[in-house]
Design a protein around this motif. Structure first.
Motif, PDB file in Angstrom:
ATOM      1  N   GLU A 147       7.151 -39.791  62.418  1.00 26.45           N
ATOM      2  CA  GLU A 147       6.552 -40.225  63.869  1.00 26.45           C
ATOM      3  C   GLU A 147       7.787 -40.870  64.725  1.00 26.45           C
ATOM      4  N   PRO A 148       6.783 -40.830  66.203  1.00 21.76           N
ATOM      5  CA  PRO A 148       7.602 -42.440  67.017  1.00 21.76           C
ATOM      6  C   PRO A 148       6.356 -43.242  66.955  1.00 21.76           C
ATOM      7  N   VAL A 149       6.814 -44.500  67.089  1.00 19.94           N
ATOM      8  CA  VAL A 149       6.071 -45.596  67.185  1.00 19.94           C
ATOM      9  C   VAL A 149       4.924 -45.728  68.293  1.00 19.94           C
ATOM     10  N   VAL A 150       3.733 -46.025  68.681  1.00 20.55           N
ATOM     11  CA  VAL A 150       3.322 -46.093  70.271  1.00 20.55           C
ATOM     12  C   VAL A 150       2.144 -47.058  69.651  1.00 20.55           C
ATOM     13  N   ASP A 151       1.814 -47.270  71.244  1.00 14.39           N
ATOM     14  CA  ASP A 151       0.990 -48.561  71.437  1.00 14.39           C
ATOM     15  C   ASP A 151       0.217 -49.105  71.914  1.00 14.39           C
ATOM     16  N   ARG A 152      -0.605 -49.403  69.920  1.00 16.10           N
ATOM     17  CA  ARG A 152      -1.823 -49.284  70.034  1.00 16.10           C
ATOM     18  C   ARG A 152      -2.116 -49.807  67.939  1.00 16.10           C
ATOM     19  N   ALA A 166      -4.797 -51.306  64.696  1.00 17.88           N
ATOM     20  CA  ALA A 166      -5.505 -50.231  64.027  1.00 17.88           C
ATOM     21  C   ALA A 166      -6.078 -51.290  62.202  1.00 17.88           C
ATOM     22  N   PRO A 167      -7.353 -51.161  62.108  1.00 19.49           N
ATOM     23  CA  PRO A 167      -7.778 -52.182  61.347  1.00 19.49           C
ATOM     24  C   PRO A 167      -7.506 -52.019  60.108  1.00 19.49           C
ATOM     25  N   GLU A 168      -7.428 -52.858  59.569  1.00 17.29           N
ATOM     26  CA  GLU A 168      -6.848 -53.409  58.633  1.00 17.29           C
ATOM     27  C   GLU A 168      -6.868 -52.645  56.881  1.00 17.29           C
ATOM     28  N   GLY A 169      -5.653 -51.889  56.497  1.00 19.28           N
ATOM     29  CA  GLY A 169      -5.900 -51.156  55.188  1.00 19.28           C
ATOM     30  C   GLY A 169      -5.383 -49.320  56.326  1.00 19.28           C
ATOM     31  N   GLN A 170      -5.577 -49.426  57.088  1.00 16.68           N
ATOM     32  CA  GLN A 170      -5.465 -47.975  58.377  1.00 16.68           C
ATOM     33  C   GLN A 170      -4.452 -48.114  59.310  1.00 16.68           C
ATOM     34  N   ILE A 171      -3.283 -47.132  59.510  1.00 19.17           N
ATOM     35  CA  ILE A 171      -2.168 -47.171  60.528  1.00 19.17           C
ATOM     36  C   ILE A 171      -2.693 -46.295  61.323  1.00 19.17           C
ATOM     37  N   ALA A 172      -1.774 -46.794  63.177  1.00 18.33           N
ATOM     38  CA  ALA A 172      -1.858 -45.833  63.891  1.00 18.33           C
ATOM     39  C   ALA A 172      -1.456 -44.502  64.119  1.00 18.33           C
ATOM     40  N   THR A 173       0.195 -44.415  63.644  1.00 15.51           N
ATOM     41  CA  THR A 173       0.887 -43.961  62.984  1.00 15.51           C
ATOM     42  C   THR A 173       2.007 -43.580  62.187  1.00 15.51           C
ATOM     43  N   ILE A 174       2.213 -41.968  61.716  1.00 15.56           N
ATOM     44  CA  ILE A 174       3.380 -42.157  60.670  1.00 15.56           C
ATOM     45  C   ILE A 174       4.484 -42.778  61.020  1.00 15.56           C
ATOM     46  N   GLU A 175       5.704 -44.259  61.163  1.00 13.01           N
ATOM     47  CA  GLU A 175       6.100 -44.159  61.542  1.00 13.01           C
ATOM     48  C   GLU A 175       6.652 -45.163  60.331  1.00 13.01           C
ATOM     49  N   LEU A 176       7.715 -44.158  59.674  1.00 13.05           N
ATOM     50  CA  LEU A 176       8.943 -44.882  58.504  1.00 13.05           C
ATOM     51  C   LEU A 176       9.288 -46.227  58.116  1.00 13.05           C
ATOM     52  N   GLU A 177       9.780 -46.687  59.123  1.00 12.81           N
ATOM     53  CA  GLU A 177      10.595 -47.705  58.955  1.00 12.81           C
ATOM     54  C   GLU A 177       8.773 -49.334  59.218  1.00 12.81           C
ATOM     55  N   GLU A 178       8.009 -48.968  60.348  1.00 14.40           N
ATOM     56  CA  GLU A 178       7.331 -50.102  59.516  1.00 14.40           C
ATOM     57  C   GLU A 178       6.183 -49.525  58.422  1.00 14.40           C
ATOM     58  N   LEU A 179       5.367 -48.633  57.876  1.00 11.30           N
ATOM     59  CA  LEU A 179       5.561 -47.783  56.544  1.00 11.30           C
ATOM     60  C   LEU A 179       6.557 -48.954  55.922  1.00 11.30           C
ATOM     61  N   GLN A 180       7.826 -49.255  55.493  1.00  8.82           N
ATOM     62  CA  GLN A 180       8.580 -49.879  54.584  1.00  8.82           C
ATOM     63  C   GLN A 180       8.465 -51.042  54.647  1.00  8.82           C
ATOM     64  N   GLU A 181       8.278 -51.626  56.184  1.00 10.86           N
ATOM     65  CA  GLU A 181       8.209 -53.061  56.177  1.00 10.86           C
ATOM     66  C   GLU A 181       6.397 -53.086  55.606  1.00 10.86           C
ATOM     67  N   ARG A 182       5.977 -52.842  55.889  1.00 14.55           N
ATOM     68  CA  ARG A 182       4.961 -52.548  55.041  1.00 14.55           C
ATOM     69  C   ARG A 182       4.553 -53.042  53.486  1.00 14.55           C
ATOM     70  N   TRP A 183       5.063 -51.878  53.178  1.00 18.01           N
ATOM     71  CA  TRP A 183       4.676 -52.318  51.699  1.00 18.01           C
ATOM     72  C   TRP A 183       5.630 -53.351  51.107  1.00 18.01           C
ATOM     73  N   GLY A 184       7.115 -53.053  51.330  1.00 16.26           N
ATOM     74  CA  GLY A 184       7.723 -54.272  51.002  1.00 16.26           C
ATOM     75  C   GLY A 184       8.849 -53.917  49.948  1.00 16.26           C
ATOM     76  N   ARG A 185       8.837 -52.152  50.042  1.00 18.13           N
ATOM     77  CA  ARG A 185       9.406 -51.368  49.413  1.00 18.13           C
ATOM     78  C   ARG A 185      10.240 -50.698  49.943  1.00 18.13           C
ATOM     79  N   SER A 186      11.605 -50.085  49.129  1.00 12.84           N
ATOM     80  CA  SER A 186      12.704 -49.563  49.602  1.00 12.84           C
ATOM     81  C   SER A 186      12.233 -48.094  49.827  1.00 12.84           C
TER      82      SER A 186
END
Length: 329
Positions: free
Chosen positions: A154-159, A161-181
């Motif tokens: 999904e695309p990036v959104v300008d909002r 989210a609380p700790e442990g949550q995200i606002a959109t399924i932006e896969l590159e952001e998840l990769q950075e968040r998890w620190g995994r390839s």
């Protein structure tokens, strides 16, 4: 064509340019709606062809998360490996069946060592005032085989989210968040797990096949583009007719004046001249919609005489012959 010389005036050139601009805008909006319709038709085709297809397996399935073929959206894949529940995250504000809830994302390491993003399903918000879920079902531990359907990120959104949550399924952001390839080209929505857990999130509903109103909207905009020029042509035709009526009106007024004035301008009519002048001034000052009532109606040209004309001509001939006979005596 001399009746339409007014089209070269600044006013009518401006109306033509306005019609062209409005038609161009309508064509743009029609094309935009057509593009949306084509996109929707393509998405419906993917659902129809892929949703119940045989799952991709092995390296063919894992490769889709790194380099996704958009033609395979909604296509099932079968993966064997293990969940990494310590990096589980919730996607907030996800409606389903009239309720708002969360989607549960968990990274999954395949047998080949690739880490992919899996959406285990939907859970509702809880009864607490903070809107958090009452419970998040744990994924199966150890080796598990999952069957899921491919979805683009999904695309990036300008909002936020609380700790442990995200606002959109932006896969590159998840990769950075998890620190995994992790694969950043696609994720997958799980609809089966083996072994099956005792409690699992609700699987996503089957997408609806809906063509939407875009095609009809597109045709309407194209029709509007043509109607602007039809309206311009109709207005020009009416203007030409009005000009012709005005010329007829002027000729009729000149004919009426000739009944009361000679060539030198002397009044030769019967009655009070002041009354005649007042009537002429009133007629000249009439609004256009009233002045048109005094315009003579255009007479149709007759290409051939009617039987009434032939009868009148015959009577005239007979009378003329009678007069000649009378003079001959």
């Amino acid at each position: 064509m001399s009746d339409y010389r007014f089209l070269l005036s600044g006013k009518w050139v401006g109306w033509l340019l306005l019609a062209c601009a409005a038609a161009a805008l309508s064509l743009y909006l029609g094309g935009w709606q057509m593009d949306r319709n084509d996109h929707l038709v393509g998405e419906n085709t993917k659902v129809t062809q892929n949703y119940r297809a045989e799952p991709l397996t092995g390296d063919e399935a894992s490769a889709q998360f790194a380099a996704h073929d958009e033609r395979l959206s909604w296509h099932p894949v079968e993966l064997t490996g293990e969940y990494l529940p310590e990096d589980q995250v919730l996607v907030r504000n996800r409606p389903q069946n009239g309720r708002v809830g969360y989607e549960v994302l968990v990274p999954f390491r395949t047998e080949g060592g690739d880490v992919v993003v899996l959406d285990r399903g939907w859970i509702p918000t809880g009864s607490a005032a903070n809107g958090m879920p009452d419970e998040v079902p744990e994924p199966p531990a150890g080796e598990v085989t999952v069957t899921a359907r491919l979805r683009p990120g999904e695309p990036v959104v300008d909002r936020g989210a609380p700790e442990g949550q995200i606002a959109t399924i932006e896969l590159e952001e998840l990769q950075e968040r998890w620190g995994r390839s992790t694969g950043t080209a696609a994720y997958a929505e799980v609809f089966a797990e083996d072994p099956a857990p005792s409690v699992a999130p609700a699987p996503p509903p089957e997408p609806e096949i809906d063509s939407g109103p875009h095609l009809s909207y597109s045709l309407q905009w194209y029709a509007f583009a043509a109607l602007f020029f039809v309206a311009y042509g109709y207005a020009a035709r009416q203007q030409a007719r009005n000009d012709e009526w005005d010329r007829q009106y002027a000729a009729e007024m000149e004919r009426r004046l000739s009944r009361f004035y000679d060539e030198d301008g002397n009044y030769v009519g019967e009655g009070d001249e002041e009354l005649v002048i007042r009537q002429m001034e009133m007629a000249d000052d009439m609004p256009a919609h009233l002045k048109s009532l005094m315009r003579p109606k255009p007479q149709r040209r007759r290409h051939r005489p009617t039987w009434e004309d032939e009868e009148d001509a015959l009577l005239d001939a007979l009378e003329g012959g009678g007069r000649l006979e009378h003079h001959g005596r």
